[in-house]
Design a protein around this motif. Sequence first.
Motif, PDB file in Angstrom:
ATOM      1  N   ARG A  40      31.250  33.763  46.590  1.00  0.00           N
ATOM      2  CA  ARG A  40      32.538  34.466  46.489  1.00  0.00           C
ATOM      3  C   ARG A  40      33.819  33.864  46.343  1.00  0.00           C
ATOM      4  NH1 ARG A  40      29.365  38.220  49.887  1.00  0.00           N
ATOM      5  NH2 ARG A  40      29.188  40.027  48.971  1.00  0.00           N
ATOM      6  N   SER A  44      36.087  33.743  43.018  1.00  0.00           N
ATOM      7  CA  SER A  44      37.552  34.361  42.812  1.00  0.00           C
ATOM      8  C   SER A  44      38.487  33.376  42.649  1.00  0.00           C
ATOM      9  CB  SER A  44      37.434  34.804  44.350  1.00  0.00           C
ATOM     10  OG  SER A  44      36.532  35.984  44.689  1.00  0.00           O
ATOM     11  N   LYS A  45      38.311  32.079  43.170  1.00  0.00           N
ATOM     12  CA  LYS A  45      39.259  31.059  42.772  1.00  0.00           C
ATOM     13  C   LYS A  45      39.107  30.662  41.190  1.00  0.00           C
ATOM     14  CE  LYS A  45      40.780  26.813  44.484  1.00  0.00           C
ATOM     15  NZ  LYS A  45      40.596  25.471  45.456  1.00  0.00           N
ATOM     16  N   LYS A  48      40.356  33.907  38.563  1.00  0.00           N
ATOM     17  CA  LYS A  48      41.585  34.729  39.269  1.00  0.00           C
ATOM     18  C   LYS A  48      42.132  35.495  38.268  1.00  0.00           C
ATOM     19  CE  LYS A  48      45.305  34.286  42.659  1.00  0.00           C
ATOM     20  NZ  LYS A  48      45.989  33.445  43.373  1.00  0.00           N
ATOM     21  N   HIS A 114      42.232  46.401  45.384  1.00  0.00           N
ATOM     22  CA  HIS A 114      42.596  44.696  45.370  1.00  0.00           C
ATOM     23  C   HIS A 114      43.371  44.359  44.132  1.00  0.00           C
ATOM     24  CE1 HIS A 114      41.560  40.838  46.372  1.00  0.00           C
ATOM     25  NE2 HIS A 114      41.523  40.333  45.212  1.00  0.00           N
ATOM     26  N   GLU A 118      46.989  42.532  43.677  1.00  0.00           N
ATOM     27  CA  GLU A 118      47.235  41.521  43.119  1.00  0.00           C
ATOM     28  C   GLU A 118      48.415  41.512  42.067  1.00  0.00           C
ATOM     29  OE1 GLU A 118      43.592  40.056  41.137  1.00  0.00           O
ATOM     30  OE2 GLU A 118      42.895  38.969  42.753  1.00  0.00           O
TER      31      GLU A 118
END
Length: 231
Positions: A40, A44-45, A48, A114, A118
């Motif tokens: 995860r 996610s990194k 992004k 989420h 963001e």
Amino acid sequence: MGQKVNPIGFRTGIMQDWKSRWYASKKEYAELLIEDHKIRAYVSKKYKSAGIPEIQIERTRDEVKVVLYAARPGVIIGRKGTHVEQLQDELQALVGRRINIKIEEISRPELQAHLVAEDIAEQLAKRAAFRRTMKRALEQTMEAGAKGIKIQMAGRLGGAEMARREKQIAGSMPLSTLRAKIDYGFVEAMTPQGHIGIQVWINQGEYEDQNNGVDAQEGQASKKPKRSYKR
């Protein structure tokens, strides 16, 4: 004072399914849990900009199935699916197991807490006014069909010396109603004055399958019938 509970954790196992679905022995459990976290965090990194609010992981004896829910799946897929194959190889090298990746597109990203958090964080990093940013997010989410939304920020808002907390609410937000489909997201905005925490709750309506709440009803203690008094 009432303590706030994460709405997703509050409903997991009762109204909605787990995000990691597998069984392991006591010896293997910790190792597999760390593997899930690595997958995860890595995805996610790296992606992004793809807008990934949720990553589900299923395990069988032979492989690990990773389901990515993305607002912009084209960023992950790439030209002719080359990026997917590359990501698959990288994850296999990371955890040392066979990986199978599936990508699901999110049709309405405005209803994902989420992703809304963001978007607010990106605007604050560009020195946008926080009240105007909150108001704009509220309006967009309600126009997209949400039943309610709550946004809360904490930190040095507007560059103030003292950190404080502000929130805005639109529509209804029944946090204690298990039947209500509440999505929750938390993101930290990196600003020159410091970090600003952004929490977003979105009421997406009610769960379609009402039978999912049977377990909760069965767990309740049976009420004793009232005693009847005869004269």
